[in-house]
Design an enzyme around this catalytic site. Sequence first.
Site, PDB file in Angstrom:
ATOM      1  N   LYS A 173    -109.610   6.900 -48.855  1.00 13.09           N
ATOM      2  CA  LYS A 173    -109.744   6.784 -47.467  1.00 13.09           C
ATOM      3  C   LYS A 173    -111.144   7.379 -47.087  1.00 13.09           C
ATOM      4  CE  LYS A 173    -106.738  10.094 -47.800  1.00 13.09           C
ATOM      5  NZ  LYS A 173    -105.560  11.230 -47.977  1.00 13.09           N
ATOM      6  N   THR A 206    -107.879  16.538 -36.333  1.00 13.51           N
ATOM      7  CA  THR A 206    -107.869  15.903 -37.116  1.00 13.51           C
ATOM      8  C   THR A 206    -106.612  16.350 -38.227  1.00 13.51           C
ATOM      9  OG1 THR A 206    -109.591  16.351 -38.183  1.00 13.51           O
ATOM     10  CG2 THR A 206    -109.745  14.302 -36.793  1.00 13.51           C
ATOM     11  N   GLY A 208    -103.902  17.134 -40.540  1.00 13.19           N
ATOM     12  CA  GLY A 208    -102.899  16.154 -40.968  1.00 13.19           C
ATOM     13  C   GLY A 208    -102.829  14.841 -40.987  1.00 13.19           C
ATOM     14  N   THR A 209    -104.445  14.441 -40.996  1.00 18.97           N
ATOM     15  CA  THR A 209    -104.548  12.976 -40.890  1.00 18.97           C
ATOM     16  C   THR A 209    -104.125  12.297 -42.380  1.00 18.97           C
ATOM     17  OG1 THR A 209    -106.838  13.503 -41.609  1.00 18.97           O
ATOM     18  CG2 THR A 209    -106.353  12.569 -39.261  1.00 18.97           C
ATOM     19  N   GLY A 210    -104.271  12.905 -43.490  1.00 16.80           N
ATOM     20  CA  GLY A 210    -104.041  12.339 -44.847  1.00 16.80           C
ATOM     21  C   GLY A 210    -102.448  12.348 -44.864  1.00 16.80           C
ATOM     22  N   CYS A 211    -102.001  13.187 -44.624  1.00 19.54           N
ATOM     23  CA  CYS A 211    -100.292  13.401 -44.675  1.00 19.54           C
ATOM     24  C   CYS A 211     -99.806  12.235 -44.058  1.00 19.54           C
ATOM     25  CB  CYS A 211     -99.899  14.674 -44.395  1.00 19.54           C
ATOM     26  SG  CYS A 211    -100.453  15.984 -45.267  1.00 19.54           S
TER      27      CYS A 211
HETATM   28  N1  LIG Z   1    -112.536  10.720 -37.159  1.00 21.04           N
HETATM   29  C1  LIG Z   1    -111.595   9.973 -37.555  1.00 21.04           C
HETATM   30  N2  LIG Z   1    -111.629   8.684 -36.702  1.00 21.04           N
HETATM   31  C2  LIG Z   1    -110.862   7.817 -37.244  1.00 21.04           C
HETATM   32  N3  LIG Z   1    -110.267   7.735 -38.290  1.00 21.04           N
HETATM   33  C3  LIG Z   1    -110.247   8.764 -39.173  1.00 21.04           C
HETATM   34  C4  LIG Z   1    -110.988   9.869 -38.679  1.00 21.04           C
HETATM   35  N4  LIG Z   1    -110.820  10.638 -39.543  1.00 21.04           N
HETATM   36  C5  LIG Z   1    -109.943  10.175 -40.589  1.00 21.04           C
HETATM   37  N5  LIG Z   1    -109.611   9.015 -40.195  1.00 21.04           N
HETATM   38  C6  LIG Z   1    -108.621   8.171 -40.971  1.00 21.04           C
HETATM   39  O1  LIG Z   1    -107.508   8.947 -41.187  1.00 21.04           O
HETATM   40  C7  LIG Z   1    -106.886   8.847 -42.464  1.00 21.04           C
HETATM   41  C8  LIG Z   1    -107.092   9.807 -43.372  1.00 21.04           C
HETATM   42  O2  LIG Z   1    -108.337   9.997 -43.935  1.00 21.04           O
HETATM   43  P1  LIG Z   1    -108.971  11.538 -44.371  1.00 21.04           P
HETATM   44  O3  LIG Z   1    -109.403  12.402 -43.243  1.00 21.04           O
HETATM   45  O4  LIG Z   1    -110.007  10.740 -45.261  1.00 21.04           O
HETATM   46  O5  LIG Z   1    -107.849  12.193 -45.118  1.00 21.04           O
HETATM   47  P2  LIG Z   1    -107.466  13.548 -45.673  1.00 21.04           P
HETATM   48  O6  LIG Z   1    -106.957  14.070 -44.288  1.00 21.04           O
HETATM   49  O7  LIG Z   1    -106.413  13.501 -46.862  1.00 21.04           O
HETATM   50  O8  LIG Z   1    -108.918  14.306 -45.823  1.00 21.04           O
HETATM   51  C9  LIG Z   1    -107.790   7.613 -42.810  1.00 21.04           C
HETATM   52  O9  LIG Z   1    -107.226   6.326 -42.646  1.00 21.04           O
HETATM   53  C10 LIG Z   1    -109.054   7.729 -42.074  1.00 21.04           C
HETATM   54  O10 LIG Z   1    -109.878   6.398 -42.044  1.00 21.04           O
HETATM   55  C1  LIG Z   2     -98.845  22.063 -46.618  1.00 22.49           C
HETATM   56  C2  LIG Z   2     -99.781  21.062 -46.543  1.00 22.49           C
HETATM   57  N1  LIG Z   2     -99.848  20.258 -47.108  1.00 22.49           N
HETATM   58  C3  LIG Z   2    -100.830  19.276 -47.191  1.00 22.49           C
HETATM   59  C4  LIG Z   2    -102.124  19.707 -46.254  1.00 22.49           C
HETATM   60  C5  LIG Z   2    -103.153  18.664 -46.439  1.00 22.49           C
HETATM   61  O1  LIG Z   2    -103.198  17.779 -45.164  1.00 22.49           O
HETATM   62  P1  LIG Z   2    -104.324  16.731 -44.923  1.00 22.49           P
HETATM   63  O2  LIG Z   2    -103.184  15.690 -44.315  1.00 22.49           O
HETATM   64  O3  LIG Z   2    -105.179  16.426 -46.002  1.00 22.49           O
HETATM   65  O4  LIG Z   2    -104.970  17.305 -43.551  1.00 22.49           O
HETATM   66  P2  LIG Z   2    -105.871  18.526 -43.568  1.00 22.49           P
HETATM   67  O5  LIG Z   2    -105.131  19.955 -44.020  1.00 22.49           O
HETATM   68  O6  LIG Z   2    -106.892  18.381 -44.197  1.00 22.49           O
HETATM   69  O7  LIG Z   2    -106.083  18.679 -42.174  1.00 22.49           O
HETATM   70  C6  LIG Z   2    -101.802  20.906 -45.711  1.00 22.49           C
HETATM   71  N2  LIG Z   2    -102.983  21.037 -44.860  1.00 22.49           N
HETATM   72  N3  LIG Z   2    -100.587  21.603 -45.480  1.00 22.49           N
END
Ligand SMILES: Nc1ncnc2c1ncn2[C@@H]1O[C@H](COP(=O)(O)OP(=O)(O)O)[C@@H](O)[C@H]1O
Ligand SMILES: Cc1ncc(COP(=O)(O)OP(=O)(O)O)c(N)n1
Length: 272
Positions: A173, A206, A208-211
């Site tokens: 990602k 943002t 919880g985007t990854g989940c």
């Molecule tokens: N600021 C942003 N604008 C647009 N897309 C985003 C942004 N931040 C994350 N994404 C998208 O959200 C998803 C989760 O990405 P990421 O943030 O790398 O994961 P995580 O939450 O696990 O750290 C991916 O599809 C990424 O391209």
């Molecule tokens: C209970 C729990 N699971 C996973 C996460 C991480 O979530 P993610 O979507 O990577 O978002 P951020 O926490 O990085 O904003 C979490 N926070 N809690």
Amino acid sequence: MKKALTIAGSDSGGGAGIQADLKTFQELEVYGMSVLTAITAQNTLGVHAVYPMTVEAVAKQIEAIGQDIGTDAVKTGMLFSAEIIETVSEQLEKYQWENVVVDPVMIAKGGASLLQQEAIFSMKRSLLPLAKVVTPNIPEAEVLTDMVIRTYEDKKEAAKRLYDIGVKNIVIKGGHDENESESTDLLFDGAEFYTFTSKRIQTMNTHGTGCTFSAVITAELARGSNVYQAVLTGKDFIQAAIEDGLVIGQGNGPTNHWAYRKRKYIKELAGS
Ligand SMILES: Nc1ncnc2c1ncn2[C@@H]1O[C@H](COP(=O)(O)OP(=O)(O)O)[C@@H](O)[C@H]1O
Ligand SMILES: Cc1ncc(COP(=O)(O)OP(=O)(O)O)c(N)n1
């Protein structure tokens, strides 16, 4: 009715973890089930405490689903310890569920550790080879591959290394990459590389985007989509969810899980 199971931690603030996964499954009309691995006391300001479940509790929850309901797809999120990873891996092997999506959650955005350092070996040895899709962010991909990722070529090399561990499809990602105008996710299926690019949204909301992104992929696989289509829908869903993000709490607010459905509905109305 298609079914999806999330094996993950609880986020009391509702933006990530089990809560994000179940909201996402519901939005995509997939019946959602959950196995809790840990409880976090968490809000938009960060993770304040982590209470892992016992391995017995994790195994019993999975068995309860395996012996009765079954599932069309399963995703893992926060697994916290090596012993929970080993238990989950054993259970996944036992039930031979198709469509296993591993989101290798390690560190929350606020910096709290959601996976113990010594669990990384178990993640690589026991869990990743069972995955149909793995969805690391850049820091997670760096840990799993032991390399620094800066460029597009680095992302490709990391994806190849994860393929060599035995994962069939890798999505690296782009949320954490250095591009200020776009966010690009890279999919590698062992033969081809595909990129999914969207405008980077400047927002604090943002959490919880990854989940959410990996939950969309899981729900779409449960519905019968192929991996490429599932990632494409994941990207559209998360873009809408971030663009319409929610100003909730004092820190990093959650994404809006109903934004994708709302947009689809508006489009349908406009077309009719
Ligand atoms: N600021 C942003 N604008 C647009 N897309 C985003 C942004 N931040 C994350 N994404 C998208 O959200 C998803 C989760 O990405 P990421 O943030 O790398 O994961 P995580 O939450 O696990 O750290 C991916 O599809 C990424 O391209
Ligand atoms: C209970 C729990 N699971 C996973 C996460 C991480 O979530 P993610 O979507 O990577 O978002 P951020 O926490 O990085 O904003 C979490 N926070 N809690």
